[in-house]
Design a protein around this motif. Structure first.
Motif, PDB file in Angstrom:
ATOM      1  N   HIS A  74       0.821  -1.209   0.000  1.00 17.31           N
ATOM      2  CA  HIS A  74       0.000   0.000   0.000  1.00 17.31           C
ATOM      3  C   HIS A  74       0.860   1.268   0.000  1.00 17.31           C
ATOM      4  CE1 HIS A  74      -3.135  -2.882   1.263  1.00 17.31           C
ATOM      5  NE2 HIS A  74      -3.982  -1.991   0.784  1.00 17.31           N
ATOM      6  N   GLY A  75       2.177   1.093  -0.139  1.00 17.47           N
ATOM      7  CA  GLY A  75       3.064   2.246  -0.179  1.00 17.47           C
ATOM      8  C   GLY A  75       3.302   2.889   1.164  1.00 17.47           C
ATOM      9  N   ASN A  76       3.020   2.172   2.241  1.00 15.56           N
ATOM     10  CA  ASN A  76       3.209   2.708   3.584  1.00 15.56           C
ATOM     11  C   ASN A  76       4.466   2.097   4.190  1.00 15.56           C
ATOM     12  OD1 ASN A  76       2.993   3.791   6.127  1.00 15.56           O
ATOM     13  ND2 ASN A  76       1.246   2.530   6.752  1.00 15.56           N
ATOM     14  N   LEU A  77       5.541   2.870   4.260  1.00 20.57           N
ATOM     15  CA  LEU A  77       6.796   2.408   4.840  1.00 20.57           C
ATOM     16  C   LEU A  77       6.992   2.912   6.259  1.00 20.57           C
ATOM     17  CD1 LEU A  77       9.163   2.911   1.757  1.00 20.57           C
ATOM     18  CD2 LEU A  77       8.100   0.799   2.550  1.00 20.57           C
ATOM     19  N   GLY A  78       5.953   3.504   6.815  1.00 24.88           N
ATOM     20  CA  GLY A  78       6.058   4.012   8.172  1.00 24.88           C
ATOM     21  C   GLY A  78       6.374   5.500   8.199  1.00 24.88           C
ATOM     22  N   THR A  79       6.630   5.991   9.398  1.00 24.10           N
ATOM     23  CA  THR A  79       6.926   7.409   9.618  1.00 24.10           C
ATOM     24  C   THR A  79       8.323   7.561  10.200  1.00 24.10           C
ATOM     25  OG1 THR A  79       4.586   7.867  10.050  1.00 24.10           O
ATOM     26  CG2 THR A  79       6.181   9.521  10.780  1.00 24.10           C
ATOM     27  N   SER A  80       9.068   8.480   9.668  1.00 20.85           N
ATOM     28  CA  SER A  80      10.414   8.742  10.171  1.00 20.85           C
ATOM     29  C   SER A  80      10.334   9.438  11.520  1.00 20.85           C
ATOM     30  CB  SER A  80      11.184   9.618   9.175  1.00 20.85           C
ATOM     31  OG  SER A  80      12.380  10.095   9.746  1.00 20.85           O
ATOM     32  N   PHE A  81      11.080   8.906  12.498  1.00 19.96           N
ATOM     33  CA  PHE A  81      11.090   9.513  13.822  1.00 19.96           C
ATOM     34  C   PHE A  81      11.951  10.775  13.848  1.00 19.96           C
ATOM     35  CE2 PHE A  81      10.665   4.845  14.853  1.00 19.96           C
ATOM     36  CZ  PHE A  81       9.289   4.904  14.953  1.00 19.96           C
ATOM     37  N   VAL A  87       7.985   7.994   5.382  1.00 24.15           N
ATOM     38  CA  VAL A  87       9.274   7.554   4.826  1.00 24.15           C
ATOM     39  C   VAL A  87       9.267   7.639   3.305  1.00 24.15           C
ATOM     40  CG1 VAL A  87      10.869   5.613   4.644  1.00 24.15           C
ATOM     41  CG2 VAL A  87       9.750   6.097   6.816  1.00 24.15           C
ATOM     42  N   THR A  88       8.130   7.314   2.688  1.00 25.51           N
ATOM     43  CA  THR A  88       8.057   7.353   1.221  1.00 25.51           C
ATOM     44  C   THR A  88       8.319   8.759   0.694  1.00 25.51           C
ATOM     45  OG1 THR A  88       5.649   7.587   1.463  1.00 25.51           O
ATOM     46  CG2 THR A  88       6.505   5.382   1.002  1.00 25.51           C
ATOM     47  N   ARG A  89       7.809   9.769   1.402  1.00 25.26           N
ATOM     48  CA  ARG A  89       8.023  11.152   0.949  1.00 25.26           C
ATOM     49  C   ARG A  89       9.487  11.548   1.096  1.00 25.26           C
ATOM     50  NH1 ARG A  89       4.670  15.518   4.100  1.00 25.26           N
ATOM     51  NH2 ARG A  89       2.981  14.246   3.200  1.00 25.26           N
ATOM     52  N   ILE A  90      10.106  11.158   2.215  1.00 23.30           N
ATOM     53  CA  ILE A  90      11.500  11.526   2.453  1.00 23.30           C
ATOM     54  C   ILE A  90      12.409  10.863   1.432  1.00 23.30           C
ATOM     55  CG2 ILE A  90      13.390  11.410   4.120  1.00 23.30           C
ATOM     56  CD1 ILE A  90      11.286  11.419   6.322  1.00 23.30           C
ATOM     57  N   ILE A  91      12.224   9.547   1.216  1.00 25.90           N
ATOM     58  CA  ILE A  91      13.063   8.837   0.254  1.00 25.90           C
ATOM     59  C   ILE A  91      12.821   9.356  -1.159  1.00 25.90           C
ATOM     60  CG2 ILE A  91      13.509   6.582  -0.787  1.00 25.90           C
ATOM     61  CD1 ILE A  91      13.029   5.309   1.881  1.00 25.90           C
ATOM     62  N   GLY A  92      11.562   9.687  -1.478  1.00 24.55           N
ATOM     63  CA  GLY A  92      11.261  10.218  -2.814  1.00 24.55           C
ATOM     64  C   GLY A  92      11.985  11.527  -3.089  1.00 24.55           C
ATOM     65  N   GLU A  93      12.043  12.404  -2.089  1.00 25.63           N
ATOM     66  CA  GLU A  93      12.743  13.674  -2.265  1.00 25.63           C
ATOM     67  C   GLU A  93      14.243  13.463  -2.424  1.00 25.63           C
ATOM     68  OE1 GLU A  93      11.661  15.833   1.183  1.00 25.63           O
ATOM     69  OE2 GLU A  93       9.622  16.324   0.500  1.00 25.63           O
ATOM     70  N   ARG A  94      14.807  12.563  -1.619  1.00 25.91           N
ATOM     71  CA  ARG A  94      16.250  12.304  -1.711  1.00 25.91           C
ATOM     72  C   ARG A  94      16.600  11.503  -2.960  1.00 25.91           C
ATOM     73  NH1 ARG A  94      19.162  13.371   2.942  1.00 25.91           N
ATOM     74  NH2 ARG A  94      17.949  14.759   4.280  1.00 25.91           N
ATOM     75  N   ALA A  95      15.680  10.636  -3.413  1.00 23.24           N
ATOM     76  CA  ALA A  95      15.968   9.795  -4.581  1.00 23.24           C
ATOM     77  C   ALA A  95      16.180  10.637  -5.835  1.00 23.24           C
ATOM     78  CB  ALA A  95      14.841   8.794  -4.796  1.00 23.24           C
ATOM     79  N   ILE A  96      15.470  11.751  -5.941  1.00 20.29           N
ATOM     80  CA  ILE A  96      15.636  12.617  -7.118  1.00 20.29           C
ATOM     81  C   ILE A  96      17.071  13.116  -7.210  1.00 20.29           C
ATOM     82  CG2 ILE A  96      14.918  14.793  -8.172  1.00 20.29           C
ATOM     83  CD1 ILE A  96      12.171  14.379  -6.936  1.00 20.29           C
ATOM     84  N   ASN A  97      17.624  13.553  -6.077  1.00 19.84           N
ATOM     85  CA  ASN A  97      19.010  14.040  -6.076  1.00 19.84           C
ATOM     86  C   ASN A  97      19.982  12.911  -6.417  1.00 19.84           C
ATOM     87  OD1 ASN A  97      18.103  16.582  -5.275  1.00 19.84           O
ATOM     88  ND2 ASN A  97      18.298  16.095  -3.106  1.00 19.84           N
TER      89      ASN A  97
END
Length: 319
Positions: A74-81, A87-97
Motif C-alpha cells: 500500500h506504499g506505507n513504509l512508516g513514519t520517520s522519527f 518515509v516514502t516522501r523523504i526517500i522520494g525527495e532524496r531519490a531525485i538528487n
C-alpha cells in the motif's frame, strides 16, 4: 529473448521474498523498538506498553511480517522519527538528487573509460597504454574518499569553483536557474566519482581487446588481407564491448545505492547521506526501507544486465 527475460523475472520472485524476510528479521534484531526515537523522557512504562500493543509488537513475528508486507504494497513504509514525515516522501525527495548524480556519473564514467580502455588495448605496451595503466594503478591504490576530500578542498574551498554542500542553491529561481544550479552542484562530485569509477571498466575492456586481438577469427581476417582498422571496428570492437554493455545494469543500480561516500563528503542530500543520518539517529523505519530498496536495486541491476546481454548477444538466447 522474451523467454529468457521471463525466466529471469520468475527467478527474481523468490529472491525478493527472501530479501524481504531477511530485512524484516534484521530490523527486528536491532536494539530498541520503533518508538525509541519518539517517546519522551516522561513517558510512563504503561504508555509505552500500550503503544507496543497498538503497533502489534507482541504478535508472532510471521504475523508482524505479513502486516509489514501489506503496508509495503500500500506504499506505507512508516513514519520517520527523525523528520516526523512519511518515509516514502523523504526517500522520494532524496531519490531525485541521487538519480541526478548517478546518471551524470554513469555518463561521464563510460565516456571516459570506453575510449581509454579501447586505446590501451589496441596500443598494448606503448606509451599511451603505459600512462593509462599508471593512472588505473594509482587511482586504485588511493581510497576514493581521499580523492574526494582532496578535490573538495582544492576546487571547492581553495579555488572556489564549485559549491561544497547541498544540491540546489537557495538563490536559484526559475526552471533554467534550478537546472543550472543542480548541474553546478553535481559537476565536481560526479566528475571525481566517474574518474575513480573508470578503473575497473578500463582494465576489463583493455583485457577484452587484447584477448580479441589474439583470437582465431581476428587472425583469419588479417590473413585474408582485411585492413587493420576494419578488423578492429568489425571484429575486436564489437566483441569487446559486449561484456561492458551488460555491465551497465550493475553500474546504474550500483551508483544509485552506492553513492554513500560521495554524498557524505560533499554533504549532498541524497539517499546515501539519508542512510548515514538515519543510522546516527537510529531512525529504524528509514533504515529498513533503504536497506530493502538497496537490495531490490541490486536484483534489478542483475536483471537489467541480463536483459542487455540477451539483447546484444544472441548466444545467450540459445543457451
Amino acid at each position: 529473448m522474451w523467454k529468457t527475460i521471463l525466466r529471469r523475472v520468475l527467478i527474481m520472485i523468490p529472491e525478493v521474498i527472501i530479501l524481504s524476510v531477511l530485512v524484516f528479521l534484521l530490523a527486528k534484531a536491532m536494539p530498541g523498538d520503533p518508538f525509541t526515537g519518539s517517546i519522551g523522557p516522561h513517558t510512563s512504562a504503561a504508555q509505552i506498553h500500550q503503544l507496543k500493543v497498538q503497533a502489534g509488537l507482541y504478535n508472532p513475528w510471521y504475523q508482524q511480517y505479513w502486516n509489514w508486507v501489506v503496508h509495503l504494497f500500500h506504499g506505507n513504509l512508516g513514519t520517520s522519527f527523525q523528520y516526523q514525515e512519511p518515509v516514502t516522501r523523504i526517500i522520494g525527495e532524496r531519490a531525485i538528487n541521487t538519480v541526478w548524480l548517478a546518471l551524470f556519473t554513469m555518463v561521464l564514467t563510460y565516456a571516459i573509460a570506453v575510449p581509454m580502455g579501447l586505446y590501451a588495448g589496441r596500443h598494448q605496451n606503448k606509451l599511451g597504454d603505459n600512462i593509462i595503466r599508471v593512472y588505473t594503478f594509482v587511482t586504485m591504490a588511493i581510497p576514493s574518499f581521499v580523492i574526494l576530500l582532496i578535490s573538495l578542498w582544492i576546487f571547492g574551498y581553495v579555488l572556489g569553483w564549485f559549491p561544497t554542500t547541498g544540491s540546489v542553491s537557495a538563490t536559484a529561481s526559475g526552471t533554467m536557474g534550478t537546472v543550472f544550479s543542480r548541474l553546478q552542484h553535481i559537476l565536481l562530485p560526479g566528475l571525481i566519482a566517474s574518474l575513480t569509477g573508470t578503473v575497473n571498466i578500463v582494465q576489463y575492456l583493455r583485457s577484452e581487446v587484447i584477448d580479441a586481438k589474439h583470437s582465431d577469427y581476428v587472425r583469419t581476417a588479417r590473413s585474408k588481407g582485411v585492413p587493420t582498422t576494419d578488423v578492429f571496428r568489425h571484429h575486436i570492437l564489437r566483441n569487446s564491448l559486449l561484456p561492458i554493455a551488460a555491465f551497465a545494469g550493475y553500474s546504474i543500480t550500483g551508483l544509485l545505492g552506492g553513492s554513500v561516500v560521495t554524498e557524505m563528503v560533499f554533504s549532498y542530500p541524497g539517499m546515501g547521506l539519508l542512510f548515514l543520518n538515519s543510522i546516527s539517529y537510529r531512525d529504524y523505519t528509514v533504515i529498513t526501507a533503504l536497506v530493502l530498496l538497496y537490495g531490490l536495486l541490486n536484483l534489478l541491476g542483475t536483471l537489467l544486465s541480463d536483459i542487455i546481454l540477451t539483447a546484444v548477444d544472441p548466444r545467450v538466447r540459445v543457451q
